[in-house]
Design a protein around this motif. Structure first.
Motif, short mmCIF file in Angstrom:
data_model
loop_
_atom_site.label_atom_id
_atom_site.label_comp_id
_atom_site.label_asym_id
_atom_site.label_seq_id
_atom_site.Cartn_x
_atom_site.Cartn_y
_atom_site.Cartn_z
N TYR A 80 20.81 3.94 77.24
CA TYR A 80 19.74 3.63 76.14
C TYR A 80 20.17 2.64 75.05
O TYR A 80 21.27 2.94 74.63
CB TYR A 80 19.14 5.05 75.66
N VAL A 81 19.36 1.83 74.69
CA VAL A 81 19.65 0.84 73.71
C VAL A 81 18.59 0.59 72.74
O VAL A 81 17.43 1.25 73.04
CB VAL A 81 20.26 -0.57 74.30
N GLN A 82 19.09 0.11 71.46
CA GLN A 82 18.14 -0.39 70.60
C GLN A 82 17.59 -1.95 71.03
O GLN A 82 18.38 -2.70 71.01
CB GLN A 82 18.72 -0.27 69.22
N GLY A 83 16.40 -2.44 70.97
CA GLY A 83 16.03 -3.54 71.09
C GLY A 83 14.42 -3.76 71.61
O GLY A 83 13.68 -2.61 71.48
N ASP A 84 14.12 -4.87 71.89
CA ASP A 84 12.61 -5.04 72.51
C ASP A 84 12.62 -5.03 73.95
O ASP A 84 13.43 -5.87 74.66
CB ASP A 84 12.12 -6.13 71.99
N PRO A 85 11.88 -4.18 74.60
CA PRO A 85 11.92 -4.26 75.93
C PRO A 85 11.58 -5.30 76.69
O PRO A 85 12.10 -5.47 78.14
CB PRO A 85 10.94 -3.05 76.30
N ASP A 86 10.63 -5.98 76.23
CA ASP A 86 10.09 -7.38 76.94
C ASP A 86 11.19 -8.38 76.95
O ASP A 86 11.36 -9.00 78.02
CB ASP A 86 8.74 -7.97 76.26
N THR A 87 11.49 -8.49 75.79
CA THR A 87 12.80 -9.71 75.96
C THR A 87 14.14 -9.27 76.72
O THR A 87 14.55 -10.01 77.41
CB THR A 87 13.16 -10.09 74.27
N LEU A 88 14.38 -8.04 76.62
CA LEU A 88 15.53 -7.49 77.45
C LEU A 88 15.26 -7.58 78.89
O LEU A 88 16.08 -8.12 79.62
CB LEU A 88 15.81 -5.99 77.11
N GLU A 89 13.97 -7.35 79.31
CA GLU A 89 13.61 -7.59 80.57
C GLU A 89 13.75 -9.12 81.08
O GLU A 89 14.07 -9.37 82.41
CB GLU A 89 12.18 -7.00 80.92
N ARG A 90 13.08 -9.98 80.19
CA ARG A 90 13.42 -11.36 80.58
C ARG A 90 14.65 -11.68 80.77
O ARG A 90 14.95 -12.68 81.56
CB ARG A 90 12.77 -12.09 79.44
N ALA A 91 15.69 -11.25 79.80
CA ALA A 91 16.99 -11.59 79.93
C ALA A 91 17.58 -11.21 81.09
O ALA A 91 18.39 -11.85 82.17
CB ALA A 91 17.88 -11.05 78.80
#
Length: 489
Positions: A377-388
């Motif tokens: 579990y991390v802190q961030g934006d799910p959409d941008t993390l999925e794009r990466a």
């Protein structure tokens, strides 16, 4: 105050601070001298009145006045000698040694009932309640300031010392002795004038010194202002200010130089991005223009193209349009820092990786994609993390040979994506995350060269790290690490 320049405000504040300090010192000095003069005047009065004997001393004229105004009962018990015949040389008597009375000195006797025995043609003093209390024996002695009439008949301010005095028949009384307050007020007035002149002179000197100091201190600020104006006029971000010393002005100069250097680097990156984007857009646009021109010319001339040629051209247009769409999307992603802030929160990163792998499987139907995902579990934006993660997986799919395998593992907060492709040379590894950079092997493959740049940006914003390595046995392994926890918080 706001209309003044900074230099003027500094000079004014310096002058005001010095003026306050000088005024405080001058006032304190005046009061200390005033107290000393009062003490000295009181000492003089006490020394003149308090003799070595048990009774206070009276002047010769005061003794005469006391004899003249003494009651008949008192006269019967008084000595037979004539008080006016008493020796004038200071010989002893019942009240101590008499002394001649100077013109400026006042003295009178107060009886218990408040009546006074004054000296003719030597002034008079009003009897106050304090004097009456001393005459009645309620107090032994007292100092007070008041008014009196001197030997010329002029009203003056006097300092009076009243001390108890026993008359000859046992009647209570008091002796009032006074000296002019001019002995105190004269020096005090001169001192006040001197202190005022010195204060004014000191404030003027301090204002001039403050102005000179402000000019010298703000000279670096003037240079900074000139540099800022030069940058605003010429838009030349290479301007630098000399950094000298370690004070606040030097810190401001260093901050300005750091800011202009950062702006210059940002401008260079912007120019490079525009140039690279223009170069990347030129090729598909030129190809699309050529194909469209051929299709239009075919329709205008009535010369129909062969079905296979026309179908191939339309397929090429579709691929080029898809490539343009991908390129524009990547450019928008790279420009996202100027967009509104993303909503960040706790994200189940293993679920993000799972969705990204499913999307990657659709783009490589002939490949084997294996996963082993531990919770993270991390802190961030799910959409941008999925794009990466999708970009990493797409990169692995793109370089995998037909029928190859891609391994995706998430363990302990580190995501590894490995392919079995040709791998990356050692000299190319430092450039893989640069915008629009593409290895010689990838230039014949579709793509814009922005995918790994987007990965690096997203990971940096999330506080993590990412790198590519040559995998043992061939291929490439990408390692992405994000700070987080095994369990949701």
């Amino acid at each position: 105050m706001r209309r003044l320049t900074l230099r003027g405000r500094l000079a004014l504040l310096t002058a005001a601070a010095v003026a306050f300090a000088v005024a405080a010192c001058a006032t304190a000095s005046w009061f200390l001298v005033r107290e000393a003069l009062y003490s000295e005047l009181d000492r003089q009065l006490r020394d003149r009145v308090e003799g070595p004997g048990p009774k206070p001393r009276l002047s010769l004229l005061a003794l005469d006045a006391l004899a003249d105004c003494t009651s008949e009962a008192t006269k019967r018990v008084m000595p037979k000698e004539d008080p006016k015949a008493r020796p004038r040389n200071g010989a002893g008597n019942a009240s101590g040694s008499p002394w001649p009375l100077p013109p400026e000195e006042l003295q009178q006797v107060v009886r218990e009932d408040g009546t006074r025995c004054t000296i003719p043609d030597h002034g008079v003093m009003p009897v106050t309640s304090v004097d009456k209390r001393v005459a009645r024996g309620e107090e032994k002695a007292a100092f007070h300031t008041g008014t009196g009439v001197d030997y010329t008949g002029k009203e003056i301010d006097v300092r009076t010392y009243t001390i108890a005095y026993d008359l000859w028949n046992g009647e209570r009384g008091a002796v009032m002795t006074a000296l002019p307050m001019a002995r105190v007020t004269g020096p005090l007035n001169s001192l006040a004038l001197t202190l005022t002149l010195v204060s004014v002179f000191g404030v003027g000197i301090s204002a001039a010194a403050g102005l000179l100091t402000a000019r010298a201190s703000l000279r670096p600020v003037d240079r900074l202002a000139e540099a800022v104006e030069e940058v605003a006029r010429t838009e030349d971000l290479s301007v630098r200010i000399p950094e000298r010393g370690g004070d606040e002005v030097a810190r401001l100069s260093r901050s300005f130089n750091t800011m202009t250097a950062a702006l210059e680097a940002s401008r260079e990156r912007q120019r490079a991005l525009i140039a690279d984007a223009g170069h990347e857009l030129r090729t598909p646009l030129t190809s699309m223009k050529t194909n469209i021109d051929l299709l239009i010319r075919s329709e205008e001339t009535g010369r129909a193209l062969p079905a296979e040629t026309k179908s191939g051209m339309l397929a090429s247009l579709r691929a080029q349009m898809r490539e343009l769409t991908t390129l524009v999307g990547d450019l928008l992603q790279l420009g996202s820092p100027a967009a509104p802030p993303r909503q960040t929160g706790e994200v189940a990163f293993h679920e993000v990786v799972r969705r990204a792998v499913e999307r990657a499987r659709l783009r490589g139907p002939g490949l084997t994609v294996t996963t082993r995902l531990d919770p993270w579990y991390v802190q961030g934006d799910p959409d941008t993390l999925e794009r990466a993660v999708v970009n990493l997986c797409d990169n692995a799919v793109k370089f995998s040979p037909p029928g190859g395998a891609v391994e995706v593992v998430l363990r302990g907060g580190e995501l590894t994506v490995r392919d079995r492709g040709p791998g990356i040379s050692e000299e190319d590894l430092p450039h893989v995350f640069e915008r629009f950079w593409r290895s010689p092997q990838a230039r014949s493959l579709p793509g814009s060269g922005l995918g790994l740049s987007i990965v690096a940006q997203v990971v940096q914003e999330a506080g993590g790290s990412v790198r590519l390595e040559r995998a043992p046995g061939g291929g490439t392994v990408a390692r992405l690490r994000l700070p987080g926890n095994l369990m949701p918080t």
